[in-house]
Design a protein around this motif. Sequence first.
Motif, PDB file in Angstrom:
ATOM      1  N   GLY A 175      44.345  43.469  28.044  1.00 21.49           N
ATOM      2  CA  GLY A 175      43.481  44.298  28.131  1.00 21.49           C
ATOM      3  C   GLY A 175      43.949  45.558  29.138  1.00 21.49           C
ATOM      4  N   PRO A 176      42.957  46.353  29.102  1.00 18.78           N
ATOM      5  CA  PRO A 176      43.442  47.704  29.514  1.00 18.78           C
ATOM      6  C   PRO A 176      43.394  47.623  31.348  1.00 18.78           C
ATOM      7  CG  PRO A 176      41.087  47.987  28.753  1.00 18.78           C
ATOM      8  CD  PRO A 176      41.724  46.683  28.221  1.00 18.78           C
ATOM      9  N   SER A 177      44.115  48.383  32.122  1.00 20.64           N
ATOM     10  CA  SER A 177      44.270  48.182  33.311  1.00 20.64           C
ATOM     11  C   SER A 177      43.021  48.371  33.869  1.00 20.64           C
ATOM     12  CB  SER A 177      45.243  48.796  34.168  1.00 20.64           C
ATOM     13  OG  SER A 177      45.671  49.957  33.747  1.00 20.64           O
ATOM     14  N   GLY A 178      42.728  47.591  35.187  1.00 21.57           N
ATOM     15  CA  GLY A 178      41.256  47.691  35.801  1.00 21.57           C
ATOM     16  C   GLY A 178      40.464  46.967  35.131  1.00 21.57           C
ATOM     17  N   CYS A 179      40.727  46.157  34.009  1.00 25.73           N
ATOM     18  CA  CYS A 179      39.516  45.529  33.450  1.00 25.73           C
ATOM     19  C   CYS A 179      38.973  44.177  33.925  1.00 25.73           C
ATOM     20  CB  CYS A 179      39.969  45.488  32.006  1.00 25.73           C
ATOM     21  SG  CYS A 179      40.777  43.942  31.527  1.00 25.73           S
ATOM     22  N   GLY A 180      39.876  43.791  34.878  1.00 29.67           N
ATOM     23  CA  GLY A 180      39.422  42.470  35.411  1.00 29.67           C
ATOM     24  C   GLY A 180      39.870  41.237  35.155  1.00 29.67           C
ATOM     25  N   LYS A 181      41.374  41.368  34.776  1.00 27.92           N
ATOM     26  CA  LYS A 181      42.349  40.273  34.466  1.00 27.92           C
ATOM     27  C   LYS A 181      42.789  39.540  35.471  1.00 27.92           C
ATOM     28  CE  LYS A 181      45.272  43.369  32.574  1.00 27.92           C
ATOM     29  NZ  LYS A 181      44.710  44.298  32.569  1.00 27.92           N
ATOM     30  N   SER A 182      43.161  40.404  36.617  1.00 33.45           N
ATOM     31  CA  SER A 182      43.702  39.642  37.746  1.00 33.45           C
ATOM     32  C   SER A 182      42.443  39.015  38.476  1.00 33.45           C
ATOM     33  CB  SER A 182      44.335  40.730  38.894  1.00 33.45           C
ATOM     34  OG  SER A 182      45.379  41.474  38.170  1.00 33.45           O
ATOM     35  N   THR A 183      41.492  39.756  38.408  1.00 31.51           N
ATOM     36  CA  THR A 183      40.535  39.013  39.007  1.00 31.51           C
ATOM     37  C   THR A 183      39.896  37.381  38.308  1.00 31.51           C
ATOM     38  OG1 THR A 183      39.021  41.277  39.343  1.00 31.51           O
ATOM     39  CG2 THR A 183      37.825  39.275  39.376  1.00 31.51           C
ATOM     40  N   LEU A 184      40.173  37.605  37.023  1.00 30.08           N
ATOM     41  CA  LEU A 184      39.851  36.458  36.211  1.00 30.08           C
ATOM     42  C   LEU A 184      40.762  35.388  36.676  1.00 30.08           C
ATOM     43  CD1 LEU A 184      37.806  35.476  34.295  1.00 30.08           C
ATOM     44  CD2 LEU A 184      39.351  36.141  32.227  1.00 30.08           C
ATOM     45  N   PHE A 242      52.280  36.133  41.573  1.00 24.79           N
ATOM     46  CA  PHE A 242      51.423  37.418  41.943  1.00 24.79           C
ATOM     47  C   PHE A 242      52.048  38.551  41.366  1.00 24.79           C
ATOM     48  CE2 PHE A 242      50.135  34.294  45.053  1.00 24.79           C
ATOM     49  CZ  PHE A 242      48.664  34.347  44.909  1.00 24.79           C
ATOM     50  N   GLN A 243      51.115  39.711  41.028  1.00 29.15           N
ATOM     51  CA  GLN A 243      51.597  40.949  40.522  1.00 29.15           C
ATOM     52  C   GLN A 243      52.409  41.767  41.214  1.00 29.15           C
ATOM     53  OE1 GLN A 243      48.062  43.139  39.082  1.00 29.15           O
ATOM     54  NE2 GLN A 243      49.193  44.471  38.253  1.00 29.15           N
ATOM     55  N   ASP A 244      52.022  41.614  42.640  1.00 28.40           N
ATOM     56  CA  ASP A 244      53.062  42.104  43.670  1.00 28.40           C
ATOM     57  C   ASP A 244      54.022  41.439  44.131  1.00 28.40           C
ATOM     58  OD1 ASP A 244      51.713  40.629  45.318  1.00 28.40           O
ATOM     59  OD2 ASP A 244      50.670  42.577  46.276  1.00 28.40           O
ATOM     60  N   ARG A 284      27.774  48.126  43.479  1.00 29.90           N
ATOM     61  CA  ARG A 284      28.329  46.974  43.015  1.00 29.90           C
ATOM     62  C   ARG A 284      29.123  47.330  41.717  1.00 29.90           C
ATOM     63  NH1 ARG A 284      26.263  42.225  44.576  1.00 29.90           N
ATOM     64  NH2 ARG A 284      26.867  40.612  43.352  1.00 29.90           N
ATOM     65  N   ILE A 285      30.563  46.665  41.841  1.00 28.26           N
ATOM     66  CA  ILE A 285      31.437  46.717  40.800  1.00 28.26           C
ATOM     67  C   ILE A 285      31.521  45.316  39.876  1.00 28.26           C
ATOM     68  CG2 ILE A 285      33.760  47.199  40.095  1.00 28.26           C
ATOM     69  CD1 ILE A 285      34.104  48.691  42.600  1.00 28.26           C
ATOM     70  N   GLU A 286      31.204  45.677  38.768  1.00 36.29           N
ATOM     71  CA  GLU A 286      31.030  44.169  37.780  1.00 36.29           C
ATOM     72  C   GLU A 286      32.353  44.093  37.416  1.00 36.29           C
ATOM     73  OE1 GLU A 286      28.156  44.384  34.968  1.00 36.29           O
ATOM     74  OE2 GLU A 286      27.906  42.235  35.001  1.00 36.29           O
ATOM     75  N   ALA A 287      33.351  43.102  37.629  1.00 41.74           N
ATOM     76  CA  ALA A 287      34.546  43.234  37.226  1.00 41.74           C
ATOM     77  C   ALA A 287      34.662  42.210  36.092  1.00 41.74           C
ATOM     78  CB  ALA A 287      35.495  42.445  38.441  1.00 41.74           C
ATOM     79  N   VAL A 288      34.074  41.035  36.025  1.00 39.36           N
ATOM     80  CA  VAL A 288      34.120  40.187  35.042  1.00 39.36           C
ATOM     81  C   VAL A 288      32.694  39.875  34.577  1.00 39.36           C
ATOM     82  CG1 VAL A 288      34.670  37.802  34.231  1.00 39.36           C
ATOM     83  CG2 VAL A 288      36.219  39.104  35.710  1.00 39.36           C
TER      84      VAL A 288
END
Lengths: 528, 265
Positions: free
Chosen positions: B45-54, B89-91, B24-28
């Motif tokens: 926040g640092p990259s990979g911290c879960g901003k896009s997920t939020l 979107f980011q991309d 399991r990866i806990e993103a948020v």
Amino acid sequence: MTTRRPALSRDPAPRAAARSLPRGSGPLLVLLLWEALARATASGFIIAAPSQIVHHLATHAELLLRALGTTGWAALRGFVWGNLAGVLLALAAVLVPRGERLLSTLALLVFCLPLVATGPILRVLYGPGAGPQVTLAALAVYYTTFLPVLVGLRAAPQGWFDLVRSYGRGRMTELREVRLPAALPYLVAGLQIAAPAAFLGAMVGEFTGAERGLGVLTVRALRALDLPATWSIAGLAAAVSMLAFAAVGWLGRRLDLAPPEVLLAPPVVRGRRAWSGLAEAALALGVTLLVWKGSMAVFGLPRFFARRPEDVWSYLVTAPGAGAQRQRLFAALGETLVLAVPGYLAGLLLGAGLALALALRPRLAGAVIPLSIALRSIPIVATAPLIVWALGRGATGSIAVVATMIFFPTLIACQHGLARTPRAVLDLFAVYDASPLLRAQLPAMLPAFFASARMAIPAAILAVTTAEWLATGRGIGALLATVASTSDYGMLWSAIALIGLASVLAHALLASVERRILSRTSAEQLAR
Amino acid sequence: MRMSARPDIRLEGVAKSFGAAGRRIEAVAPVDLVLAGGQMTALVGPSGCGKSTLLRLIAGLDAPTEGRISIGAETPDALRRRAGLAVAFQDAALLPWRTVEGNVALGRALARKPRDPRAIRDLIALVGLSGFGRRRPAELSGGMRQRAAIARALAGEPDLLLLDEPFAAVDALTRDRLNAELPPLWEARGATSVLVTHSVAEAVRLSDRVLVLTPRPARVAADIAVPLPHPRNADVLASEDFRALCSDVTEALRVHQFPQSVAAQ
Ligand SMILES: Nc1ncnc2c1ncn2[C@@H]1O[C@H](COP(=O)(O)OP(=O)(O)O)[C@@H](O)[C@H]1O
Ligand SMILES: [Mg+2]
């Protein structure tokens, strides 16, 4: 539309080298060598000289053109129907994801049925006329369209679907705005392969007793050992196929479509258990038998030639004399497999090997690839007898026919795969002056290799049965020809069922090898 | 007929993790938040911290593993279904077979707004792509694509605007211009907006509130209000207050991203 793309700057060096001879002298030289070779081997009945071919074409122009028109018209109709079916099947598979596996298996099964066996049955069904030609042309193309379109419909990146979803729109919008436009280049790629295949299907259809067409002329020329006629027809069929191939390609470029990333990459399903594969196979078998039996009952086809599954069972197992019939069928199948399997493997290995070799010598690729694309589009039915005549009726001839049939598509697919190695990865290897061949390019090539290995199974069946039917007189192809002419429908249906079963088994075997290897080398292919 | 165009975003115990048990990866991490309607909130926040997920959770593109989200009185799904939100979107996620105009127009069409070629052209001009309307995405730079994606998001006139690092690939000068010219657009509409960015100055300049997130799983490390006056003109940007806020955000980021270096000081 086409002006939008910036012109590619070409490296002038190789061209300059090629120009050291006077322009046009290359083809002339080839023609002269050909003529000389033909005259030197005239007693061997293998090579027709260019002068003989030109003479034949000139003296029989009207006959040939009329035959070409007949075959071309049947091929065109089959092309339209087959591609329509392929696209609709792919749409159905995407819209009803639960049915996709079953649909794919059934589509493959039907595609694997040897044209040389379904031809005679269709002839009885349709009677005289163009029905079998059109149907066989459609059967020859629908799968090679179904597969890439299915891939194209699903190949869109997740972000595009997220975009549609973020506006709260559903599957139909997704289909209209994302999947269909994304699949368009894949459709063009499929149509391009389909164009020569339709022509081939129509010719095979004519072998089964049509009155007119290039296929009829082929059979006649073969029976009479008329070398110039055979070569003329082969050349004509090849030219038309190449033209059709080029025309669809031109259309694709006119539409200004980006080329698809993966050609014919198979849909890969993740996390399936062994039993679910077995259950699916059983389901597919059940549905096949049901459709087989059901369609015959619905159309009220006479049992005399439209044999039901239980008829095949009794013919091979319970009826008196079943043992001998079974033995005859299996012996023929054995003879065929002994040729088909080595040819299949040789074609695959040669194709992949040459692709890798060309990756090391990119300059050569510029010359080899257009040639392969051209040769791939030559209908095998026209060339098979020539190859067999050249290499003899022994094993070598038939193996060469199968290998030739598989070689070109494999080469091109592997080239596409190799080209998918990301630029940045290649640069990385270049920085360390290491060869990317084994560690980066080979893994990038494998999915395309397996995709073409799948498509090569029906191609191998078609090639080997055609060679046997038209030239060697052995194996299951010859058996089919004999029983078709003696109206031994029990044997005909049994052979079809057996070949269908064998090719689906071969496909399943290949799929399991593929999963095992790809899961190690390119996990991202399995991820979606 | 429509409800207020200034919906609050309410997150109650919202958490998200990916993957099957064992991997399991806990993103948020579970977060409780209220983002005030009509405001712009910046997430850093640092990259990979879960901003896009939020952001995806707020857009209803993914469902939270725990907790619930409401936007005004609606669920994200309901808001989405009436085309009340838009995501840049980011991309970029531009459709390659459509021109820039076509992509921006798609933003209106998907939102079921009537066609309005004028508005499309104005938006394209606003993001500095005049003259590129007939080009395909493949002919644009990364920054130009992102600007087209912003124009597309604005084209549907959303009540909730979600921007995921919209200027990441945009050059510094253009970015500065967009930072000045875009806010009036969404301020005029009174849309609620969420902006993910890596630029501290941009976060402070554009938003009314900056949330600093911890490394994965995302938690709110610092909640910094930005009481600067609008519009954020050159005077505001040159002010002591602006600089003080920027250094607050930077400090909060540093403390949570590199706790060891802080302890060593
Ligand atoms: N669909 C997914 N499946 C698995 N892991 C994911 C998925 N989306 C994001 N993650 C993981 O969640 C974490 C946060 O990702 P993300 O929200 O994209 O970070 P960022 O703050 O840079 O936008 C990352 O570790 C990422 O690997
Ligand atoms: Mg992100």
